[in-house]
Structures are given as structure tokens and as C-alpha cells.
Design a protein around this motif. Structure first.
Motif, PDB file in Angstrom:
ATOM      1  N   GLY A 177      -2.538  14.676  -3.468  1.00  0.00           N
ATOM      2  CA  GLY A 177      -3.407  13.658  -3.132  1.00  0.00           C
ATOM      3  C   GLY A 177      -2.867  12.486  -2.325  1.00  0.00           C
ATOM      4  O   GLY A 177      -3.267  11.808  -1.258  1.00  0.00           O
ATOM      5  N   ALA A 178      -1.790  12.024  -2.870  1.00  0.00           N
ATOM      6  CA  ALA A 178      -0.895  10.711  -2.488  1.00  0.00           C
ATOM      7  C   ALA A 178      -0.270  11.114  -1.186  1.00  0.00           C
ATOM      8  O   ALA A 178      -0.069  10.185  -0.283  1.00  0.00           O
ATOM      9  CB  ALA A 178       0.339  10.579  -3.542  1.00  0.00           C
ATOM     10  N   VAL A 179       0.198  12.373  -0.843  1.00  0.00           N
ATOM     11  CA  VAL A 179       0.960  12.607   0.277  1.00  0.00           C
ATOM     12  C   VAL A 179      -0.492  12.681   1.450  1.00  0.00           C
ATOM     13  O   VAL A 179      -0.205  12.127   2.632  1.00  0.00           O
ATOM     14  CB  VAL A 179       1.464  13.920   0.330  1.00  0.00           C
ATOM     15  CG1 VAL A 179       2.007  14.361   1.934  1.00  0.00           C
ATOM     16  CG2 VAL A 179       2.895  13.881  -0.599  1.00  0.00           C
ATOM     17  N   ALA A 180      -1.453  13.088   1.108  1.00  0.00           N
ATOM     18  CA  ALA A 180      -2.679  13.356   2.229  1.00  0.00           C
ATOM     19  C   ALA A 180      -2.847  11.836   2.316  1.00  0.00           C
ATOM     20  O   ALA A 180      -3.583  11.393   3.437  1.00  0.00           O
ATOM     21  CB  ALA A 180      -3.489  13.891   1.787  1.00  0.00           C
ATOM     22  N   ALA A 181      -3.083  10.878   1.237  1.00  0.00           N
ATOM     23  CA  ALA A 181      -3.516   9.502   1.429  1.00  0.00           C
ATOM     24  C   ALA A 181      -2.442   8.626   2.297  1.00  0.00           C
ATOM     25  O   ALA A 181      -2.796   8.068   3.474  1.00  0.00           O
ATOM     26  CB  ALA A 181      -3.577   8.798   0.361  1.00  0.00           C
ATOM     27  N   ALA A 182      -1.209   9.229   2.190  1.00  0.00           N
ATOM     28  CA  ALA A 182      -0.134   8.301   2.945  1.00  0.00           C
ATOM     29  C   ALA A 182      -0.243   8.957   4.751  1.00  0.00           C
ATOM     30  O   ALA A 182      -0.461   8.104   5.521  1.00  0.00           O
ATOM     31  CB  ALA A 182       1.201   8.661   2.628  1.00  0.00           C
ATOM     32  N   VAL A 205       0.753  -1.189  -0.136  1.00  0.00           N
ATOM     33  CA  VAL A 205      -0.077  -0.074   0.144  1.00  0.00           C
ATOM     34  C   VAL A 205       0.792   1.118  -0.026  1.00  0.00           C
ATOM     35  O   VAL A 205       0.362   1.914  -0.754  1.00  0.00           O
ATOM     36  CB  VAL A 205      -0.906  -0.004   1.305  1.00  0.00           C
ATOM     37  CG1 VAL A 205      -1.483   1.137   1.401  1.00  0.00           C
ATOM     38  CG2 VAL A 205      -1.869  -1.348   0.930  1.00  0.00           C
ATOM     39  N   LEU A 206       1.910   1.264   0.742  1.00  0.00           N
ATOM     40  CA  LEU A 206       2.794   2.479   0.756  1.00  0.00           C
ATOM     41  C   LEU A 206       3.497   2.669  -0.450  1.00  0.00           C
ATOM     42  O   LEU A 206       3.710   3.797  -0.888  1.00  0.00           O
ATOM     43  CB  LEU A 206       3.863   2.104   2.045  1.00  0.00           C
ATOM     44  CG  LEU A 206       3.124   2.541   3.413  1.00  0.00           C
ATOM     45  CD1 LEU A 206       4.473   2.490   4.336  1.00  0.00           C
ATOM     46  CD2 LEU A 206       2.613   4.051   3.673  1.00  0.00           C
ATOM     47  N   ALA A 207       3.865   1.476  -1.084  1.00  0.00           N
ATOM     48  CA  ALA A 207       4.434   1.796  -2.434  1.00  0.00           C
ATOM     49  C   ALA A 207       3.540   2.509  -3.470  1.00  0.00           C
ATOM     50  O   ALA A 207       4.053   3.247  -4.242  1.00  0.00           O
ATOM     51  CB  ALA A 207       4.739   0.190  -3.194  1.00  0.00           C
ATOM     52  N   ASP A 222       7.042  -0.799  13.053  1.00  0.00           N
ATOM     53  CA  ASP A 222       7.556   0.481  13.123  1.00  0.00           C
ATOM     54  C   ASP A 222       7.353   1.276  11.978  1.00  0.00           C
ATOM     55  O   ASP A 222       8.341   1.751  11.216  1.00  0.00           O
ATOM     56  CB  ASP A 222       8.844   0.505  13.701  1.00  0.00           C
ATOM     57  CG  ASP A 222       8.950   2.085  14.127  1.00  0.00           C
ATOM     58  OD1 ASP A 222       8.252   3.081  13.994  1.00  0.00           O
ATOM     59  OD2 ASP A 222       9.972   2.334  14.803  1.00  0.00           O
ATOM     60  N   VAL A 223       5.865   1.483  11.394  1.00  0.00           N
ATOM     61  CA  VAL A 223       5.725   2.079  10.355  1.00  0.00           C
ATOM     62  C   VAL A 223       6.377   3.533  10.171  1.00  0.00           C
ATOM     63  O   VAL A 223       6.827   3.961   9.073  1.00  0.00           O
ATOM     64  CB  VAL A 223       4.318   1.941   9.781  1.00  0.00           C
ATOM     65  CG1 VAL A 223       3.851   2.565   8.367  1.00  0.00           C
ATOM     66  CG2 VAL A 223       3.525   0.452   9.695  1.00  0.00           C
ATOM     67  N   PRO A 224       5.966   4.458  11.044  1.00  0.00           N
ATOM     68  CA  PRO A 224       6.677   5.590  10.908  1.00  0.00           C
ATOM     69  C   PRO A 224       8.398   5.570  10.888  1.00  0.00           C
ATOM     70  O   PRO A 224       8.542   6.546   9.965  1.00  0.00           O
ATOM     71  CB  PRO A 224       6.481   6.274  12.491  1.00  0.00           C
ATOM     72  CG  PRO A 224       5.044   5.525  13.111  1.00  0.00           C
ATOM     73  CD  PRO A 224       5.198   3.848  12.430  1.00  0.00           C
ATOM     74  N   LEU A 225       8.761   4.910  11.427  1.00  0.00           N
ATOM     75  CA  LEU A 225      10.249   4.586  11.111  1.00  0.00           C
ATOM     76  C   LEU A 225      10.609   4.142   9.694  1.00  0.00           C
ATOM     77  O   LEU A 225      11.343   4.850   8.828  1.00  0.00           O
ATOM     78  CB  LEU A 225      10.834   3.652  11.859  1.00  0.00           C
ATOM     79  CG  LEU A 225      12.551   3.282  11.762  1.00  0.00           C
ATOM     80  CD1 LEU A 225      13.431   4.711  11.795  1.00  0.00           C
ATOM     81  CD2 LEU A 225      12.922   2.099  12.367  1.00  0.00           C
ATOM     82  N   LEU A 264      -3.196   7.053   6.065  1.00  0.00           N
ATOM     83  CA  LEU A 264      -2.899   5.820   6.501  1.00  0.00           C
ATOM     84  C   LEU A 264      -2.075   5.422   7.715  1.00  0.00           C
ATOM     85  O   LEU A 264      -2.597   4.503   8.518  1.00  0.00           O
ATOM     86  CB  LEU A 264      -2.060   5.098   5.238  1.00  0.00           C
ATOM     87  CG  LEU A 264      -2.926   4.839   3.983  1.00  0.00           C
ATOM     88  CD1 LEU A 264      -1.829   4.587   2.987  1.00  0.00           C
ATOM     89  CD2 LEU A 264      -3.914   3.580   4.214  1.00  0.00           C
ATOM     90  N   LEU A 265      -1.265   6.485   7.818  1.00  0.00           N
ATOM     91  CA  LEU A 265      -0.504   6.302   9.181  1.00  0.00           C
ATOM     92  C   LEU A 265      -1.418   6.861  10.212  1.00  0.00           C
ATOM     93  O   LEU A 265      -1.025   6.621  11.362  1.00  0.00           O
ATOM     94  CB  LEU A 265       0.632   7.248   9.139  1.00  0.00           C
ATOM     95  CG  LEU A 265       1.983   6.322   8.518  1.00  0.00           C
ATOM     96  CD1 LEU A 265       1.929   5.598   7.128  1.00  0.00           C
ATOM     97  CD2 LEU A 265       3.448   6.753   8.990  1.00  0.00           C
TER      98      LEU A 265
END
Length: 487
Positions: free
Chosen positions: A249-254, A210-212, A268-271, A257-258
Motif C-alpha cells: 500500500g505504501a509503494v502504491a501511495a507514493a 508526506v514522503l517520509a 525535482d521530486v522524482p530525483l 503522489l508522484l
């Protein structure tokens, strides 16, 4: 029940206005002579402005989730709505200089509206399936726009963009499938509850996939390889669109998600996002140092800017300062980046730094506005990006990522070098051309330089407007920031 349904539909009024603008523009273009396609441009602009007004009116209202929680209407969505709508309106006029008289002029404006709608869908997604739909809507129209000129460079850019997008799209689908297997749902609200107890292996695959997907739309490392080739292969207005609208939009979507489904997972997704941010800003700056092509330089500049934007994504669930920091930076980046590409569009035949400086050497105010935009991308006060970057740094520090703030500060100083490589020749050429300009003015209004300037009036207006708005937005948001940030 009918009244409740009407209210849910009205919650999507800004998006509906963009959709009506796209459909209405397409129909109007079919019945409008080729030499009067400006009518479509005007209709699209009105739709964008109406959408921005509707979004601004709804911005102070409480956050809500509509259509079974799949569409989130909150501050983040509201900011993206306004920035995207106004950005598309400006980019339509910026592109009109190169699209005027094109047999598919109407289709280009419609595709720009649909791509903007996809960007908003990314930001407003409260469900993984809607995220996939937003990804597609923010991708397919852009593939066509990248190669709209139908030259060899544009075709190559489109192929690279499409192939990379298709590959990452598969990764996104694999990630969504893994998360569905892990939790049995696609809703962000339910995922936030169920993912902490899910299989770590499925979590890892799902989160990476998803992050990709969102990183690709943002142009972040390591899925950034398409950015320089597509930016340099298409026209400057389309390059401005591709590196601005979907990125917002992509930055807002990321960020969402976090802040929601990935906030409580044991990984540790924030890392991970912080590492992506550090890699993006560093590699983007390093790659930009030796660029002589102005479009490739700006392409790598946009990659580095993603790094700063992803800093606030990494602390989305850790600090209350994240939302205002994201809002300021997104608005500031959109204005300043569009202005920088408008400078390139003002001299479309000049592709290198030296050629651009020569082409605009007699127009000092173009150089002044370029300086404001480029120094704005660095984060020089009192521009909007400076305020946004300051807010992001404070949010990242408050979120426990002091090491990332140090890396970002070093990269900010380093980025000044390659922007000065563009500014210095242009400023030198202006100083050397003062006597030539005076002589040309004495010869009358029919000089070739003035004729060229009239031919690209729209990019010049956009460049000057972007410089002014960047300064005004920086001053205004700076005053607001002193209230929001802790003393």
C-alpha cells in the motif's frame, strides 16, 4: 440520488467485504470455544477471497473517484486490492501454526484484516486526510501484531516500531499541514493544479513530510531502522505480514503522489525518490551481507526490494510503462517474500543460517522451494520478480533514469551473494543427509524429523505454493509483458 449513492458504496465492495470479515470474525470469535477458533480463520479467509474476486471483477472498469474524489478506484488500486486480500488470506493460514490455541487468536486475525484494509486505503487515497487515516489504520494494528507473542523480543520490537511510527507520523502531519497552507486544499486533483504556484519553502517541507510517512510504511531509507529489529523480534509469520502487506500500500501511495499532486511542482521530486531508491537498495544489500540470522537477512532484503519498487515510483509521471511495471512487481514481491518467510516458519526454532540448514537437511523439497524464492528475490528468470524487475528497469530507462538502472543492475548482482550464503549450507546439508534420510525412513514413520514436519504443515504448504506461484506468475506475466512493452 439514492441509486448514485448505492453505486458509490458498491465501488468500495472489496473493502466492505474485508470490513465485514473483520467485524464478523470478531463477533464469531466471542461465541466460539477456544479449540474451535478455526471457524474464525475460515470466515476471514472467505472474506479475503470474496474481496479479491470483487476487486478482480472491477479491475477492467474505467477509473473513477468516489466520495468527493477522496477514494480512487483504478488499476493501481485494483492490483493492490487483489494482492493484499490474497496475501492476508495466505498469511492468516501461515500464522495459524503459531497462533493455534492462543487466547487471542481471533483478535490476531481481525488485526491482520484491518491492517490490510489500511494498506488498501493508502493505495486508494485521493486526499491527504485519507492518506493520514490510511497510515494510522496500516500502523496501529501492526504494533499489536509485532508484539503478539508477549515475549521480551516482541515487546522491544513493538516499542521500537511504535516510537518510530509515532515520530514519522508527526512528520507526515507536518507535511500535510504545510501542503494545506501552500494550496488551501487536501484533494490530490486540486493540489496538482495549485502546488506549482505555491511557496517553494512550504512545498519542500510538505513533500518531505508526506514522503517520509509513506517511506516509513514501505521500509525505505532513511526511515528503515525499525525493519531489522521488528522483523527479528516478532514471529516469522508476523514478520512476513509486516514486511509485505503495508509495503504494498505504501509503494502504491507514493506512486500516486508522484503521478498526481507532485507531478508538476517546481521541485525535482522524482530525483529525490530516485536517490531514496538507490540508497535503499544499496544500504539494504550492504547490511545483509554479514547477517547470519535468517530473519535479519530477510529484513534487509526487504529494504533493498523497496529500492527497486521506488524506481518505478520515481518515473510515475514520466512513462506509461510505470503502471504495468508496478503491478507485476508488487504481485511478484508479495508472493516471493511470503514464501521466504514461510521457509523460516517451517523451522521456527532455527534462527541462524546454519541451524536452519540443519533443521531441514532431510527435506530436500523445502530447500528447493527456498531456492526458488530466494533466487526469485534476486530476480532470476523465470520467476515473477524477474519479470517485475525487468519491467521496472525498462520503465526507469524510458523515464530518463538510466543511471538508476545501472545502480540497480549492480545491486541485483551483489544481492546474489548473501542469498547464496543461505542456499549453499542448506543444499550441502541435503546432499550430506541422503543416507541418513534413507535410514530414518527404514526405521518407520515415527522419526523426530517427520514429527516436526507435521507440526509446521501450514508453513511448508505456503512455501511450496509460493515457489510454484512465483514461477507460474513469472511465465504468465512475462508473456503479457511482451505485448505491453515496446519492441
Amino acid at each position: 440520488m439514492t441509486g448514485m449513492g448505492d453505486e458509490r458504496v458498491l465501488a468500495l465492495l472489496p473493502e466492505l467485504l474485508l470490513l465485514f470479515g473483520a467485524v464478523g470474525g470478531l463477533l464469531l470469535g466471542l461465541w466460539t470455544p477456544q479449540h474451535r477458533q478455526w471457524r474464525v480463520r475460515l470466515l476471514v479467509t472467505v472474506a479475503c477471497l470474496a474481496s479479491a474476486v470483487a476487486a478482480a471483477v472491477a479491475l477492467p472498469e474505467p477509473a473513477e473517484r468516489v466520495f468527493e474524489g477522496t477514494w480512487v478506484v483504478d488499476t493501481t488500486t485494483g492490483v493492490v486490492r487483489i494482492v493484499v486480500a490474497l496475501g492476508v488470506a495466505v498469511l492468516v493460514w501461515l500464522a495459524s501454526a503459531s497462533l493455534g490455541g492462543h487466547p487471542r487468536e481471533t483478535e490476531a486475525y481481525v488485526l491482520m484484516l484491518l491492517g490490510g484494509l489500511g494498506s488498501i486505503a493508502l493505495a486508494a487515497s485521493g486526499d491527504l486526510l485519507l492518506l493520514v487515516a490510511g497510515y494510522l489504520l496500516a500502523s496501529v494494528p501492526l504494533y499489536a501484531l509485532a508484539g503478539f507473542a508477549k515475549d521480551s523480543a516482541g515487546v522491544e520490537a513493538t516499542m521500537k516500531y511504535y516510537l518510530m511510527g509515532a515520530f514519522v507520523g508527526v512528520l507526515l502531519l507536518v507535511g500535510v499541514a504545510a501542503l494545506v497552507l501552500a494550496a488551501g486544499t487536501t484533494s490530490y486533483v486540486d493540489l496538482a493544479v495549485l502546488l506549482p504556484d505555491a511557496s517553494p519553502a512550504l512545498l519542500a517541507v510538505g513533500i518531505l513530510g508526506v514522503l517520509a510517512g509513506v517511506a516509513f510504511k514501505a521500509g525505505a531509507v532513511p526511515v528503515h531502522f525499525w525493519v531489522p529489529d521488528v522483523t527479528a523480534g516478532t514471529t516469522p509469520p508476523m514478520a512476513a505480514y509486516i514486511t509485505t502487506i503495508p509495503k504494498i500500500g505504501a509503494v502504491a501511495a507514493a506512486f500516486r503522489l508522484l503521478a498526481e499532486p507532485f507531478a508538476g511542482v517546481p521541485l525535482d521530486v522524482p530525483l529525490l525518490v530516485a536517490v531514496i531508491a538507490a540508497a535503499s537498495m544499496t544500504l539494504g544489500n550492504l547490511a545483509a551481507f554479514n547477517q547470519t540470522d535468517v530473519l535479519r537477512l530477510l529484513a534487509y532484503s526487504t529494504v533493498s526490494q523497496v529500492g527497486y519498487l521506488f524506481m518505478v515510483v520515481a518515473v510515475a509521471a514520466r512513462t506509461g510503462l510505470a503502471v504495468p511495471a508496478l503491478a507485476i512487481y508488487l504481485a511478484g514481491y508479495a508472493v516471493t517474500n511470503i514464501g521466504a518467510f514461510a521457509a523460516v516458519a517451517a523451522a521456527p526454532a532455527a534462527r541462524t543460517i546454519t541451524d536452519w540448514a540443519t533443521a531441514v537437511g532431510r527435506h530436500r523439497w523445502l530447500v528447493v522451494s527456498l531456492v526458488v524464492c530466494l533466487l526469485g528475490l534476486v530476480g532470476t528468470p523465470p520467476t515473477a520478480v524477474f519479470v517485475g524487475k525487468l519491467a521496472v528497469f525498462v520503465a526507469a530507462w524510458d523515464g530518463g533514469l538510466a543511471w538508476l538502472v545501472v545502480i540497480a543492475a549492480i545491486n541485483t548482482v551483489a544481492s546474489l551473494f548473501y542469498y547464496l550464503r543461505w542456499i549453499a549450507p542448506a543444499a550441502t546439508r541435503v546432499a550430506a543427509s541422503e543416507s541418513t534420510t534413507a535410514a530414518a525412513r527404514r526405521n518407520g514413520p515415527g522419526t523426530s524429523g517427520e514429527t516436526a514436519q507435521r507440526d509446521v504443515l501450514e508453513p511448508i504448504v505456503v512455501l511450496h505454493a509460493a515457489a510454484v506461484v512465483s514461477l507460474l506468475l513469472g511465465i504468465g506475466s512475462g508473456a503479457w509483458l511482451t505485448v505491453v512493452l515496446p519492441s
